[in-house]
Design an enzyme around this catalytic site. Sequence first.
Site, PDB file in Angstrom:
ATOM      1  N   PRO A  44       0.831  -1.212   0.000  1.00 10.13           N
ATOM      2  CA  PRO A  44       0.000   0.000   0.000  1.00 10.13           C
ATOM      3  C   PRO A  44       0.860   1.255   0.000  1.00 10.13           C
ATOM      4  O   PRO A  44       1.816   1.361   0.764  1.00 10.13           O
ATOM      5  CB  PRO A  44      -0.811  -0.115   1.299  1.00 10.13           C
ATOM      6  CG  PRO A  44      -0.141  -1.154   2.122  1.00 10.13           C
ATOM      7  CD  PRO A  44       0.680  -2.010   1.221  1.00 10.13           C
ATOM      8  N   CYS A  76       2.733   2.140  10.275  1.00  6.12           N
ATOM      9  CA  CYS A  76       2.746   3.508   9.779  1.00  6.12           C
ATOM     10  C   CYS A  76       3.408   4.438  10.789  1.00  6.12           C
ATOM     11  O   CYS A  76       2.911   4.607  11.886  1.00  6.12           O
ATOM     12  CB  CYS A  76       1.320   3.951   9.535  1.00  6.12           C
ATOM     13  SG  CYS A  76       1.214   5.707   9.333  1.00  6.12           S
ATOM     14  N   ASN A 124       9.105  -7.305   2.680  1.00  5.77           N
ATOM     15  CA  ASN A 124       8.919  -6.046   1.938  1.00  5.77           C
ATOM     16  C   ASN A 124      10.062  -5.079   2.226  1.00  5.77           C
ATOM     17  O   ASN A 124      10.633  -5.080   3.307  1.00  5.77           O
ATOM     18  CB  ASN A 124       7.562  -5.427   2.359  1.00  5.77           C
ATOM     19  CG  ASN A 124       7.409  -3.969   1.958  1.00  5.77           C
ATOM     20  OD1 ASN A 124       7.269  -3.092   2.817  1.00  5.77           O
ATOM     21  ND2 ASN A 124       7.446  -3.682   0.685  1.00  5.77           N
TER      22      ASN A 124
HETATM   23  C1  LIG Z   1       4.349   7.356  -0.462  1.00  7.69           C
HETATM   24  C2  LIG Z   1       4.223   6.161   0.432  1.00  7.69           C
HETATM   25  C3  LIG Z   1       2.998   5.847   0.972  1.00  7.69           C
HETATM   26  C4  LIG Z   1       2.862   4.733   1.811  1.00  7.69           C
HETATM   27  N1  LIG Z   1       1.634   4.410   2.290  1.00  7.69           N
HETATM   28  C5  LIG Z   1       1.475   3.306   3.062  1.00  7.69           C
HETATM   29  C6  LIG Z   1       0.187   2.921   3.536  1.00  7.69           C
HETATM   30  O1  LIG Z   1      -0.825   3.549   3.246  1.00  7.69           O
HETATM   31  N2  LIG Z   1       0.125   1.808   4.320  1.00  7.69           N
HETATM   32  C7  LIG Z   1       1.237   1.065   4.642  1.00  7.69           C
HETATM   33  O2  LIG Z   1       1.113   0.070   5.346  1.00  7.69           O
HETATM   34  N3  LIG Z   1       2.442   1.393   4.184  1.00  7.69           N
HETATM   35  C8  LIG Z   1       2.591   2.492   3.399  1.00  7.69           C
HETATM   36  N4  LIG Z   1       3.822   2.800   2.910  1.00  7.69           N
HETATM   37  C9  LIG Z   1       4.931   1.857   3.115  1.00  7.69           C
HETATM   38  C10 LIG Z   1       4.989   0.857   1.939  1.00  7.69           C
HETATM   39  O3  LIG Z   1       3.850   0.033   1.889  1.00  7.69           O
HETATM   40  C11 LIG Z   1       6.217  -0.055   2.016  1.00  7.69           C
HETATM   41  O4  LIG Z   1       6.178  -0.791   3.205  1.00  7.69           O
HETATM   42  C12 LIG Z   1       7.514   0.729   1.942  1.00  7.69           C
HETATM   43  O5  LIG Z   1       7.456   1.728   0.953  1.00  7.69           O
HETATM   44  C13 LIG Z   1       8.710  -0.192   1.637  1.00  7.69           C
HETATM   45  O6  LIG Z   1       8.477  -0.909   0.462  1.00  7.69           O
HETATM   46  P1  LIG Z   1       9.075  -0.438  -0.979  1.00  7.69           P
HETATM   47  O7  LIG Z   1      10.532  -0.196  -0.777  1.00  7.69           O
HETATM   48  O8  LIG Z   1       8.766  -1.596  -1.880  1.00  7.69           O
HETATM   49  O9  LIG Z   1       8.342   0.835  -1.359  1.00  7.69           O
HETATM   50  C14 LIG Z   1       3.983   3.925   2.109  1.00  7.69           C
HETATM   51  C15 LIG Z   1       5.229   4.258   1.557  1.00  7.69           C
HETATM   52  C16 LIG Z   1       5.361   5.359   0.725  1.00  7.69           C
HETATM   53  C17 LIG Z   1       6.693   5.672   0.127  1.00  7.69           C
END
Ligand SMILES: Cc1cc2nc3c(=O)[nH]c(=O)nc-3n(C[C@H](O)[C@H](O)[C@H](O)COP(=O)(O)O)c2cc1C
Length: 367
Positions: free
Chosen positions: A16, A101, A202
């Site tokens: 997300p 979060c 993740n």
């Molecule tokens: C812009 C942004 C918004 C995010 N929104 C959420 C969210 O709504 N819920 C959540 O559990 N994690 C949120 N995250 C965290 C991501 O789900 C994820 O855990 C994190 O970005 C690491 O994974 P990645 O490197 O593949 O992006 C957000 C991250 C970013 C950068």
Amino acid sequence: MQIGSLQLESNLFLSPLAGYTNLPFRLVVREIGGLDLAPTDLVNARSLLERNPKALKLIETCPADQPLAVQLFGSVPEEMRDAAAYLQSRGVASVDINMGCPVRKVCRVGGGSAMMTELDKTARLVRGMVEAVKIPVTAKMRLGWDDQNLTAPDLAHVLEDAGVAAIFVHGRTREQGFGGSVNLAGIAAVVRAVRHIPVIGNGDITTPAAAKMMLDETGCAGVSMGRGALYHPWIFQDTRHFLRTGQASPEPAFEERVRVMRRHLDLMVQVFGEEHGCRMFRKIGPWHSKRFGPANEFNKRIVKLSSLAEFNIILDDYRLWRRQFLDDAGLLKPHFRPSPMVASFMREPAVAQRTEIPVPKGPVEVW
Ligand SMILES: Cc1cc2nc3c(=O)[nH]c(=O)nc-3n(C[C@H](O)[C@H](O)[C@H](O)COP(=O)(O)O)c2cc1C
């Protein structure tokens, strides 16, 4: 792979991303392939119960957008329970609880990462949700508050007992924000802490090789990708292919990237209307252009986008401008090709100090 009663065709998941993982983006990725369960942005449980129009917009879906997971946040057990029941009644495939979060607004009310510090209370909240619905309830967390408090394994263990069907874990602490390296050993500790349920790793996966390394080194049952999918919506398809064959997929051609970007914008306009859709696309366009090669002429105009007609002009002008970087075959000259992405946990420690994947600025900068 199986999450509770849900049989899934892929062990690759979209993470997300508030402000990004809306219906248009989920459809873009689903059309390319490799993804099955995809989530909404996080949704406030109380707002959902109040039928707040913004919350309802966040859970907007359509038949092509299945199976759908809705991520809830909140700390009032009755609200979380009733919101989960409401989502089930709307045909949602699973409910995910946000426990990772680090945004102050969410932690202040006891949701998000704060949940990880109060295991008993969290277990009660989760049990209430699990008992109220037949669909799987999953949880998404970070490794813990900081390096001294890596609570995710304990929390995962407690949550499994409370009936959670899967754990999604971002391999960083709350204190880390998005800096430093993803901790694969930390994810492996969460995998070891549960008995039967799948753990989905993740963090920073930007290539199929990184996905494979996280799977191999942590023993997790699947992986989830967020920002990696924003700049490369092919990542699920490419990763599935790589895991099956060991072969890397070719980079999509520029015009294929443009086609997917255009599709994304068209869907944004369909779902949000032309004015609002274009406005929202201002922060999305630059993600698509990250692999275009030199793109500053595109970026500086797309961040002011206000209509589809303007998009066409921007694109036409950009195609002309970009010609100077192409060889006779119409391909980027080697010097201008974007360098390959490398996940933080695949880099030398000194290099891993810098964040490779950008975190968007603005209200989400503290995610
Ligand atoms: C812009 C942004 C918004 C995010 N929104 C959420 C969210 O709504 N819920 C959540 O559990 N994690 C949120 N995250 C965290 C991501 O789900 C994820 O855990 C994190 O970005 C690491 O994974 P990645 O490197 O593949 O992006 C957000 C991250 C970013 C950068």
